[in-house]
Design a protein around this motif. Structure first.
Motif, short mmCIF file in Angstrom:
data_model
loop_
_atom_site.label_atom_id
_atom_site.label_comp_id
_atom_site.label_asym_id
_atom_site.label_seq_id
_atom_site.Cartn_x
_atom_site.Cartn_y
_atom_site.Cartn_z
N GLU A 1 2.59 10.28 -9.73
CA GLU A 1 1.80 10.37 -10.97
C GLU A 1 0.93 11.63 -10.97
O GLU A 1 0.78 12.28 -12.01
CB GLU A 1 0.94 9.12 -11.09
N GLY A 2 0.37 11.97 -9.81
CA GLY A 2 -0.51 13.13 -9.71
C GLY A 2 0.20 14.45 -9.91
O GLY A 2 -0.45 15.47 -10.23
N SER B 1 0.83 -1.20 0.00
CA SER B 1 0.00 0.00 0.00
C SER B 1 0.86 1.25 0.00
O SER B 1 0.52 2.26 -0.64
CB SER B 1 -0.94 -0.01 1.21
N ARG C 1 2.21 1.78 -3.59
CA ARG C 1 1.13 2.23 -4.48
C ARG C 1 0.76 3.68 -4.21
O ARG C 1 0.53 4.46 -5.14
CB ARG C 1 -0.09 1.32 -4.33
N GLU C 2 0.72 4.05 -2.94
CA GLU C 2 0.36 5.43 -2.58
C GLU C 2 1.41 6.41 -3.08
O GLU C 2 1.07 7.46 -3.64
CB GLU C 2 0.21 5.55 -1.06
N ASN D 1 2.49 4.46 -14.63
CA ASN D 1 2.55 3.90 -13.28
C ASN D 1 2.32 2.39 -13.35
O ASN D 1 1.21 1.92 -13.51
CB ASN D 1 1.50 4.55 -12.38
N GLY E 1 3.47 5.96 -5.59
CA GLY E 1 3.36 6.00 -7.04
C GLY E 1 2.22 6.90 -7.50
O GLY E 1 2.38 7.68 -8.46
N GLU E 2 1.09 6.82 -6.82
CA GLU E 2 -0.05 7.67 -7.18
C GLU E 2 0.25 9.14 -6.93
O GLU E 2 -0.15 10.02 -7.71
CB GLU E 2 -1.28 7.23 -6.39
N GLN E 3 0.99 9.42 -5.85
CA GLN E 3 1.35 10.81 -5.56
C GLN E 3 2.29 11.37 -6.64
O GLN E 3 2.12 12.51 -7.08
CB GLN E 3 2.00 10.90 -4.19
N GLN F 1 2.58 -4.10 -10.85
CA GLN F 1 2.02 -4.73 -12.05
C GLN F 1 3.00 -5.61 -12.81
O GLN F 1 2.67 -6.10 -13.88
CB GLN F 1 1.51 -3.63 -12.99
N PRO G 1 0.24 13.51 -17.59
CA PRO G 1 -0.09 12.10 -17.88
C PRO G 1 0.79 11.50 -18.97
O PRO G 1 1.12 10.32 -18.92
CB PRO G 1 -1.56 12.16 -18.30
#
Length: 365
Positions: A234-235, A224, A227-228, A244, A230-232, A248, A239
């Motif tokens: 990416e944000g 977790s 993933r968190e 990301n 990575g999302e930060q 995977q 794009p």
């Protein structure tokens, strides 16, 4: 009286269970043993996850130990090998669990680290020890085992096995555009503190896209926290500049993804050494650990090295006054790494790799 080392070993055991980066750094030692004694059997006792990375390594028989299975798993492994006797056991894991595991293995002679480098009293479980060496890289410490047996020097060679379906997996993620691999997180462990800032990574990603047309593929495990992060990251990016892929990829798929990358950026973590093993230009980020000891071996000159400053700032000492394996366990240490320093190293790395295509091997130093 110490037992003699075999002049012509017929069956060599390697005990090294973990971790991903360390088992990558150990492969050149295996290749050196194979060059010296091509007819010798080599059995490597290895962890489950590490086996999934190295499965198919030529000339090596693997015996897998699930580290989560505890003493029950040890007894199962002992039963599996109860009729096997090794000419020499190279005990290359400095952990009490591995030393206890070694007690159930039959070997004419057991080789371990010298007392100065041994941890968890590992030297008490072995009969012969590698020669002392001051301030070695992890890879060089492993090579000392081959030297003790009498293996001659030569090229550092990996030849990592990557199956075709792993390359299919990588292409599904990366597409056809040129890319970097960025593995932003190290292992999720208590007081690890090896991760750089999400803002720093985002700035480097945008720079690589704008200046070089390189997308950045984010990789990592499925925790977790990873993933968190990575999302930060990416944000904070356009794009079009980032993919990301955290959580995977298989380990073989990650090797294939790394193999196709223009470069890899990572802190002190396994994928940095996977990249080194694949011959991919690698930019390591170091503040809490000493890159002279732990950076990707072939690319040490391109590591961002904030370790001396971290030692001064948080330990109030100089590098010369701390032990070789000393870590700086402070949450702010990696903030000493500046975006401009990473970009400068990336530019140098891309320029060097364009002029000197790597083969993944080098002469032993």
């Amino acid at each position: 009286m110490k037992p003699s080392l075999p002049a012509q070993p017929n069956h060599i055991a390697i005990l090294r269970l973990s971790a991903l980066g360390d088992v990558c750094n150990l492969v050149p030692t295996v290749r050196a043993l194979q060059r010296q004694w091509p007819q010798a059997r080599i059995t490597w006792i290895i962890g489950k996850g590490e086996y999934s990375l190295l499965a198919g390594l030529s000339g090596v028989e693997f015996v897998v130990y699930d580290k989560s299975s505890g003493f029950k798993g040890m007894r199962a492994l002992w039963r599996e090998l109860e009729n096997t006797r090794f000419d020499v056991l190279l005990h290359m894991q400095q952990a009490i669990r591995a030393s206890v595991l070694s007690l159930g293995l039959k070997a004419d002679v057991r080789v371990g680290y010298d007392k100065a480098r041994a941890k968890d009293a590992q030297h008490r479980f072995t009969q012969r020890h590698i020669a002392p060496r001051s301030n070695p890289h992890v890879l060089e410490s492993f090579m000392d085992f081959a030297r003790l047996l009498g293996a001659e020097g030569g090229p550092l060679d990996w030849e990592m096995p990557v199956p075709p379906d792993a390359y299919d997996e990588a292409r599904m993620i990366s597409g056809e555009a040129p890319y970097l691999v960025i593995n932003p997180c190290s292992n999720v462990r208590l007081r690890n503190f090896r991760n750089w800032s999400v803002e720093g990574y985002a700035s480097v990603i945008e720079y690589a896209w704008v200046q070089h047309g390189l997308k950045s593929v984010l990789t990592g495990g499925g925790s977790s926290q990873e993933r968190e992060i990575g999302e930060q990251i990416e944000g904070l990016c356009q794009p079009v500049s980032v993919i990301n892929a955290i959580g995977q990829t298989s380990l073989k798929g990650l090797l294939a993804l790394i193999d196709g990358a223009h470069a890899v950026i990572a802190p002190d973590t396994g994928p940095a050494h996977m990249a080194n093993a694949m011959g991919t230009p690698t930019l390591g980020l170091y503040a809490t650990t000493n890159p002279q000891r732990a950076a990707p071996y072939l690319w040490r000159d391109f590591a961002v090295n904030a370790y001396p400053e971290a030692v001064r700032t948080f330990l109030h000492k100089s590098v010369e006054d701390v032990s070789w394996g000393q870590r700086v366990r402070h949450a702010d240490a990696m903030d000493l790494i500046k975006v401009d320093d990473v970009i400068a190293k990336l530019e140098a790395l891309l320029a060097y790799s364009a002029e000197h295509p790597t083969t993944g091997t080098t002469d032993e130093s």
